[in-house]
Scaffold this active site. Structure first.
Site, PDB file in Angstrom:
ATOM      1  N   GLU A 120      84.327   8.611  44.956  1.00 33.51           N
ATOM      2  CA  GLU A 120      85.406   9.108  44.112  1.00 33.51           C
ATOM      3  C   GLU A 120      86.621   9.542  44.901  1.00 33.51           C
ATOM      4  O   GLU A 120      86.529   9.937  46.058  1.00 33.51           O
ATOM      5  CB  GLU A 120      84.905  10.304  43.302  1.00 33.51           C
ATOM      6  CG  GLU A 120      83.882   9.906  42.290  1.00 33.51           C
ATOM      7  CD  GLU A 120      83.675  10.992  41.244  1.00 33.51           C
ATOM      8  OE1 GLU A 120      82.838  10.769  40.377  1.00 33.51           O
ATOM      9  OE2 GLU A 120      84.328  12.037  41.292  1.00 33.51           O
ATOM     10  N   CYS A 137      92.679  13.467  47.372  1.00 36.67           N
ATOM     11  CA  CYS A 137      91.445  13.876  48.050  1.00 36.67           C
ATOM     12  C   CYS A 137      90.598  12.624  48.264  1.00 36.67           C
ATOM     13  O   CYS A 137      90.122  12.011  47.301  1.00 36.67           O
ATOM     14  CB  CYS A 137      90.750  14.894  47.154  1.00 36.67           C
ATOM     15  SG  CYS A 137      89.211  15.484  47.809  1.00 36.67           S
ATOM     16  N   CYS A 144      76.348  12.046  52.019  1.00 36.20           N
ATOM     17  CA  CYS A 144      76.578  12.779  53.273  1.00 36.20           C
ATOM     18  C   CYS A 144      75.237  13.230  53.822  1.00 36.20           C
ATOM     19  O   CYS A 144      74.351  13.639  53.072  1.00 36.20           O
ATOM     20  CB  CYS A 144      77.468  13.995  53.024  1.00 36.20           C
ATOM     21  SG  CYS A 144      77.828  14.922  54.546  1.00 36.20           S
ATOM     22  N   CYS A 148      74.726  20.312  52.976  1.00 33.01           N
ATOM     23  CA  CYS A 148      75.106  21.701  52.702  1.00 33.01           C
ATOM     24  C   CYS A 148      74.510  22.080  51.350  1.00 33.01           C
ATOM     25  O   CYS A 148      74.520  21.282  50.407  1.00 33.01           O
ATOM     26  CB  CYS A 148      76.621  21.852  52.705  1.00 33.01           C
ATOM     27  SG  CYS A 148      77.337  21.389  54.300  1.00 33.01           S
ATOM     28  N   CYS A 151      76.529  21.699  47.908  1.00 37.31           N
ATOM     29  CA  CYS A 151      77.375  20.515  47.764  1.00 37.31           C
ATOM     30  C   CYS A 151      76.617  19.377  47.085  1.00 37.31           C
ATOM     31  O   CYS A 151      75.556  18.966  47.563  1.00 37.31           O
ATOM     32  CB  CYS A 151      77.850  20.075  49.152  1.00 37.31           C
ATOM     33  SG  CYS A 151      78.785  18.537  49.110  1.00 37.31           S
ATOM     34  N   SER A 232      89.208  17.559  56.840  1.00 42.40           N
ATOM     35  CA  SER A 232      88.309  18.697  56.627  1.00 42.40           C
ATOM     36  C   SER A 232      86.944  18.373  57.223  1.00 42.40           C
ATOM     37  O   SER A 232      86.394  17.298  56.993  1.00 42.40           O
ATOM     38  CB  SER A 232      88.168  18.955  55.130  1.00 42.40           C
ATOM     39  OG  SER A 232      87.155  19.908  54.899  1.00 42.40           O
ATOM     40  N   SER A 254      85.365  23.859  56.954  1.00 45.56           N
ATOM     41  CA  SER A 254      84.533  24.382  55.873  1.00 45.56           C
ATOM     42  C   SER A 254      83.658  25.481  56.453  1.00 45.56           C
ATOM     43  O   SER A 254      82.581  25.223  56.973  1.00 45.56           O
ATOM     44  CB  SER A 254      83.656  23.258  55.314  1.00 45.56           C
ATOM     45  OG  SER A 254      84.461  22.338  54.629  1.00 45.56           O
ATOM     46  N   LEU A 255      84.133  26.696  56.345  1.00 43.15           N
ATOM     47  CA  LEU A 255      83.444  27.818  56.999  1.00 43.15           C
ATOM     48  C   LEU A 255      82.272  28.307  56.135  1.00 43.15           C
ATOM     49  O   LEU A 255      81.127  28.262  56.538  1.00 43.15           O
ATOM     50  CB  LEU A 255      84.453  28.947  57.256  1.00 43.15           C
ATOM     51  CG  LEU A 255      83.949  30.078  58.143  1.00 43.15           C
ATOM     52  CD1 LEU A 255      83.792  29.616  59.580  1.00 43.15           C
ATOM     53  CD2 LEU A 255      84.888  31.279  58.066  1.00 43.15           C
ATOM     54  N   ASN A 335      82.074  25.162  42.412  1.00 43.02           N
ATOM     55  CA  ASN A 335      81.949  24.245  41.280  1.00 43.02           C
ATOM     56  C   ASN A 335      80.484  23.964  41.016  1.00 43.02           C
ATOM     57  O   ASN A 335      79.853  23.243  41.787  1.00 43.02           O
ATOM     58  CB  ASN A 335      82.613  22.906  41.621  1.00 43.02           C
ATOM     59  CG  ASN A 335      84.029  22.885  41.157  1.00 43.02           C
ATOM     60  OD1 ASN A 335      84.318  23.132  39.997  1.00 43.02           O
ATOM     61  ND2 ASN A 335      84.918  22.611  42.090  1.00 43.02           N
ATOM     62  N   CYS A 378      87.535  18.571  44.205  1.00 41.38           N
ATOM     63  CA  CYS A 378      87.113  18.073  45.513  1.00 41.38           C
ATOM     64  C   CYS A 378      85.729  18.624  45.833  1.00 41.38           C
ATOM     65  O   CYS A 378      85.407  19.748  45.497  1.00 41.38           O
ATOM     66  CB  CYS A 378      88.063  18.584  46.596  1.00 41.38           C
ATOM     67  SG  CYS A 378      89.475  17.554  46.855  1.00 41.38           S
TER      68      CYS A 378
END
Ligand code: SAH
Ligand code: SF4
Length: 410
Positions: A120, A137, A144, A148, A151, A232, A254-255, A335, A378
């Site tokens: 996407e 984005c 991935c 995480c 995510c 990022s 991305s902390l 999200n 995103c």
């Protein structure tokens, strides 16, 4: 043809070698869409053509959104014919597009066979004191590997890297969507900013992402300002150092956690490259060329997870952690997605977190939730497309209702 000409990605290389001039007419064509200028110059030289042709063709592709060689009027008929035989200009196939009431646009691309081979791209418009922006984005991988815990891309696992053509094709398509009905000669680029914040970890698809960003910055293509292209990463430390050598773009980290114990849990790559190493790499990135505007600071992304990383003590830890790193902090309301093990922090909690950081002198913003009617956030992509179940539909309604409440409170 030398293999380094098209060192972009496995698929691009395969396509290119399969369609070298000496190959049979049935061989797959070389997709010129994803080639950076040095790569295309080399390709033209290998064809026995002048290398400045590469710049001309790139302009047709990326500035006038032409996919038919016959329309490239400053190129001789003979060369156009030759290109037509062995090359193509092909963006990935759009299987779904959705344009939201608030101006947000989303595309779902098919990049292979099967339900899972979808990526996407989201375009988010915004007005600010510098004028109007259109931020795209972009995804870099299908799925991935870094898993995480908050995510939805990570939950899908890793399928494959995107090719250069598939990465730059997202930018091409977003621009083209505004120009489809405009005569070729009047076409212009609409997307002003790119963030590599879609699906995937861009630093784990390094060469293809790097070359794609080169195309974004190239005056013969998108000519974007280096401050307006942001990569990022969740923290692939050695690749941050390599990036510093290779290109000048803005960096976002991305902390999501301010101590190693919690970050190990939320962002598992932290076990390999813990916070101290990550912050040091960011400092080196800035230090490399601190006067350059693209590298004056890093952006720190921090997803707000209810009761997990949003306590006042986390804000205090963040102040300490970032005290020697020029940074701007972006708090991202979580999200939710089906089966997500977290909830979104309350608006009040996010605001007080922001206040603590602002009082300590940090520039700290809260990311707006946009395009809720099309699931366009995103880092929260594709899941809804792959899972068209009733539950997902119900979930969407719940999230939209939640956003509505938050908006009315704020
Ligand atoms: N892999 C890269 C880039 C893609 S993720 C990275 O992790 O930085 C883009 C951003 O969206 C990251 O900051 C990521 O942590 C965030 N994100 C992922 N899932 C999210 C969710 N469910 N809600 C809010 N932000 C999320
Ligand atoms: Fe991968 Fe980024 Fe999602 Fe982590 S947040 S799983 S690195 S896409």
């Amino acid at each position: 043809m030398s293999t380094e000409v098209l060192a972009a990605s496995a698929t691009d290389v395969q396509q290119a070698s399969a369609s070298a001039p000496a190959q049979s007419a049935t061989a797959e064509k070389v997709n010129l869409l994803g080639m950076s200028r040095p790569q295309m110059e080399k390709f033209f030289e290998e064809l026995g053509e002048k290398k400045f042709r590469a710049g001309q063709v790139m302009k047709w592709i990326h500035q006038f959104f032409v996919t038919d060689f016959a329309e490239m009027t400053n190129i001789s008929g003979k060369l156009r014919e030759k290109l037509e035989k062995i090359c193509e200009i092909k963006a990935p196939e759009v299987v779904h597009k959705n344009y939201s009431k608030d101006g947000t646009r989303k595309w779902v691309f098919r990049v292979g066979e099967g339900e899972g081979s979808l990526v996407e791209t989201v375009l988010i418009p915004a007005e600010d004191k510098t004028g109007s922006r259109k931020t795209l984005c972009i995804s870099s991988q299908v799925g991935c590997a870094l898993d995480c815990s908050f995510c939805s891309t990570g939950k899908q696992g890793f399928q494959r890297d995107l090719t250069q053509a598939e990465i730059i094709g997202q930018l091409w398509m977003a621009n083209y969507s505004y120009m489809e009905d405009v005569p070729v000669i009047e076409r212009e680029r609409s997307v002003t900013n790119v963030v590599m914040m879609g699906m995937g970890e861009p630093l784990l698809n390094y060469d293809a992402v790097l070359n794609s960003m080169r195309i974004m910055l190239d005056d013969f293509a998108y000519g974007m300002s280096k401050r307006r292209v942001t990569l990022s990463t969740s923290g692939v430390v050695p690749k941050i150092d390599q990036l510093a050598q290779d290109i000048d773009v803005a960096l976002a980290i991305s902390l999501h956690a301010t101590n190693n114990q919690l970050r190990d849990e939320l962002v598992p790559i932290n076990k390999k490259y813990p916070l101290e190493q990550l912050i040091a790499a960011c400092q080196r990135y800035i230090g490399k060329d601190g006067n350059e505007s693209a590298r004056k600071h890093v952006t720190i992304e921090y997803v707000m997870l209810d009761g997990v990383n949003d306590h006042p003590e986390h804000a205090q830890q963040m102040i300490k952690l970032l005290k020697n790193l020029p940074s701007k902090i972006n708090l991202i309301p979580f999200n939710p997605f089906p089966h997500a093990p977290y909830g979104r922090s309350s608006r009040n909690r996010i605001i007080s977190f922001q206040k603590t950081l602002s009082d300590a002198g940090f520039v700290c913003t809260i990311r707006q939730t946009r395009g809720d009617d099309i699931d366009a956030a995103c880092g929260q992509l594709v899941g809804q497309v792959a899972d068209r179940t009733r539950r997902a539909e119900q979930w969407k309604k719940k999230v939209a209702a939640q956003n509505e409440i938050i908006r009315s409170q704020g």
